[in-house]
Design a protein around this motif. Structure first.
Motif, PDB file in Angstrom:
ATOM      1  N   GLU A   1       0.837  -1.191   0.000  1.00 39.12           N
ATOM      2  CA  GLU A   1       0.000   0.000   0.000  1.00 39.12           C
ATOM      3  C   GLU A   1       0.881   1.253   0.000  1.00 39.12           C
ATOM      4  N   HIS A   2       0.601   2.171  -0.918  1.00 37.41           N
ATOM      5  CA  HIS A   2       1.345   3.427  -0.984  1.00 37.41           C
ATOM      6  C   HIS A   2       0.662   4.460  -0.106  1.00 37.41           C
ATOM      7  N   THR A   3       1.480   5.313   0.508  1.00 36.78           N
ATOM      8  CA  THR A   3       0.963   6.332   1.419  1.00 36.78           C
ATOM      9  C   THR A   3       1.047   7.700   0.771  1.00 36.78           C
ATOM     10  N   VAL A   4      -0.054   8.464   0.892  1.00 39.05           N
ATOM     11  CA  VAL A   4      -0.122   9.834   0.392  1.00 39.05           C
ATOM     12  C   VAL A   4      -0.372  10.757   1.575  1.00 39.05           C
ATOM     13  N   LEU A   5       0.444  11.790   1.705  1.00 36.80           N
ATOM     14  CA  LEU A   5       0.234  12.825   2.711  1.00 36.80           C
ATOM     15  C   LEU A   5      -0.395  14.030   2.021  1.00 36.80           C
ATOM     16  N   ILE A   6      -1.579  14.420   2.477  1.00 35.41           N
ATOM     17  CA  ILE A   6      -2.258  15.605   1.949  1.00 35.41           C
ATOM     18  C   ILE A   6      -1.986  16.754   2.909  1.00 35.41           C
ATOM     19  N   VAL A   7      -1.395  17.834   2.399  1.00 41.96           N
ATOM     20  CA  VAL A   7      -1.162  19.028   3.210  1.00 41.96           C
ATOM     21  C   VAL A   7      -2.076  20.109   2.645  1.00 41.96           C
ATOM     22  N   GLU A   8      -3.206  20.303   3.322  1.00 39.63           N
ATOM     23  CA  GLU A   8      -4.280  21.170   2.818  1.00 39.63           C
ATOM     24  C   GLU A   8      -5.015  21.756   4.016  1.00 39.63           C
ATOM     25  N   ASP A   9      -5.152  23.093   4.064  1.00 41.11           N
ATOM     26  CA  ASP A   9      -5.798  23.732   5.210  1.00 41.11           C
ATOM     27  C   ASP A   9      -7.325  23.798   5.103  1.00 41.11           C
ATOM     28  N   GLU A  10      -7.875  23.540   3.936  1.00 37.86           N
ATOM     29  CA  GLU A  10      -9.328  23.554   3.775  1.00 37.86           C
ATOM     30  C   GLU A  10      -9.850  22.125   3.958  1.00 37.86           C
ATOM     31  N   ALA A  11     -10.501  21.874   5.099  1.00 39.52           N
ATOM     32  CA  ALA A  11     -10.944  20.520   5.455  1.00 39.52           C
ATOM     33  C   ALA A  11     -11.790  19.852   4.376  1.00 39.52           C
ATOM     34  N   PRO A  12     -12.767  20.534   3.761  1.00 36.20           N
ATOM     35  CA  PRO A  12     -13.560  19.856   2.723  1.00 36.20           C
ATOM     36  C   PRO A  12     -12.706  19.375   1.541  1.00 36.20           C
ATOM     37  N   GLN A  13     -11.709  20.178   1.144  1.00 41.56           N
ATOM     38  CA  GLN A  13     -10.797  19.778   0.062  1.00 41.56           C
ATOM     39  C   GLN A  13     -10.004  18.540   0.472  1.00 41.56           C
ATOM     40  N   ALA A  14      -9.448  18.576   1.686  1.00 41.66           N
ATOM     41  CA  ALA A  14      -8.632  17.460   2.170  1.00 41.66           C
ATOM     42  C   ALA A  14      -9.467  16.185   2.267  1.00 41.66           C
ATOM     43  N   GLU A  15     -10.693  16.307   2.772  1.00 42.19           N
ATOM     44  CA  GLU A  15     -11.549  15.133   2.927  1.00 42.19           C
ATOM     45  C   GLU A  15     -11.950  14.542   1.581  1.00 42.19           C
ATOM     46  N   MET A  16     -12.256  15.402   0.609  1.00 41.17           N
ATOM     47  CA  MET A  16     -12.631  14.923  -0.728  1.00 41.17           C
ATOM     48  C   MET A  16     -11.452  14.206  -1.389  1.00 41.17           C
ATOM     49  N   LEU A  17     -10.276  14.796  -1.262  1.00 39.92           N
ATOM     50  CA  LEU A  17      -9.074  14.155  -1.808  1.00 39.92           C
ATOM     51  C   LEU A  17      -8.806  12.824  -1.110  1.00 39.92           C
ATOM     52  N   ALA A  18      -8.890  12.828   0.218  1.00 37.21           N
ATOM     53  CA  ALA A  18      -8.632  11.602   0.986  1.00 37.21           C
ATOM     54  C   ALA A  18      -9.594  10.500   0.571  1.00 37.21           C
ATOM     55  N   TYR A  19     -10.863  10.829   0.441  1.00 35.40           N
ATOM     56  CA  TYR A  19     -11.874   9.846   0.041  1.00 35.40           C
ATOM     57  C   TYR A  19     -11.508   9.215  -1.301  1.00 35.40           C
ATOM     58  N   ASN A  20     -11.183  10.054  -2.289  1.00 39.96           N
ATOM     59  CA  ASN A  20     -10.863   9.548  -3.629  1.00 39.96           C
ATOM     60  C   ASN A  20      -9.570   8.737  -3.644  1.00 39.96           C
ATOM     61  N   LEU A  21      -8.576   9.160  -2.884  1.00 35.43           N
ATOM     62  CA  LEU A  21      -7.313   8.419  -2.836  1.00 35.43           C
ATOM     63  C   LEU A  21      -7.493   7.082  -2.111  1.00 35.43           C
ATOM     64  N   GLN A  22      -8.259   7.075  -1.025  1.00 30.89           N
ATOM     65  CA  GLN A  22      -8.510   5.818  -0.308  1.00 30.89           C
ATOM     66  C   GLN A  22      -9.287   4.845  -1.183  1.00 30.89           C
ATOM     67  N   LYS A  23     -10.248   5.375  -1.928  1.00 29.81           N
ATOM     68  CA  LYS A  23     -11.035   4.547  -2.841  1.00 29.81           C
ATOM     69  C   LYS A  23     -10.133   3.909  -3.905  1.00 29.81           C
ATOM     70  N   ALA A  24      -9.057   4.610  -4.268  1.00 34.80           N
ATOM     71  CA  ALA A  24      -8.111   4.105  -5.264  1.00 34.80           C
ATOM     72  C   ALA A  24      -7.054   3.194  -4.635  1.00 34.80           C
ATOM     73  N   GLY A  25      -7.140   2.954  -3.312  1.00 36.83           N
ATOM     74  CA  GLY A  25      -6.229   2.005  -2.679  1.00 36.83           C
ATOM     75  C   GLY A  25      -5.051   2.589  -1.931  1.00 36.83           C
ATOM     76  N   PHE A  26      -5.014   3.896  -1.761  1.00 39.59           N
ATOM     77  CA  PHE A  26      -3.908   4.530  -1.056  1.00 39.59           C
ATOM     78  C   PHE A  26      -4.203   4.664   0.432  1.00 39.59           C
TER      79      PHE A  26
END
Length: 114
Positions: free
Chosen positions: A2-27
């Protein structure tokens, strides 16, 4: 593996949307909401990729990128700048500072996952 992605983003909705899509893709996803926490998590967790916003409170994404590239423990981590700053000079500065890629907001989550 499993590859790890660190999201550095101060806008919580942006970070959560990105996290959701990356987790769905297996990260595996980690989130930092400012530059200092991003640097700390990068050093502690050694992610495979960092998705880094330019405009962060306190320390800018450009400064975070610069510090990541000068630290032997983090200099080889792939960095994707993700920002509303879309002018050519901004893209050039991001790449010259050490970002591996540069995506301008608004963006497609599929584009970032790819």
């Amino acid at each position: 593996m499993e590859h790890t992605v660190l999201i550095v983003e101060d806008e919580a909705p942006q970070a959560e949307m990105l996290a959701y899509n990356l987790q769905k893709a297996g990260f595996k996803v980690l989130i930092a909401n400012d530059g200092e926490d991003g640097l700390l998590q990068a050093r502690e967790n050694a992610p495979d990729v960092i998705v880094l916003d330019w405009m962060l409170p306190g320390m800018s994404g450009i400064e975070v990128c610069r510090q990541l590239r000068t630290d032997s423990a983090t200099r080889t981590i792939a960095i994707l700048m993700l920002t509303a700053r879309g002018e050519e000079q901004d893209r050039v500065q991001g790449i010259e500072t050490g970002a591996d890629d540069y995506v301008v907001k608004p963006y497609s989550p599929r584009e970032v996952v790819a």
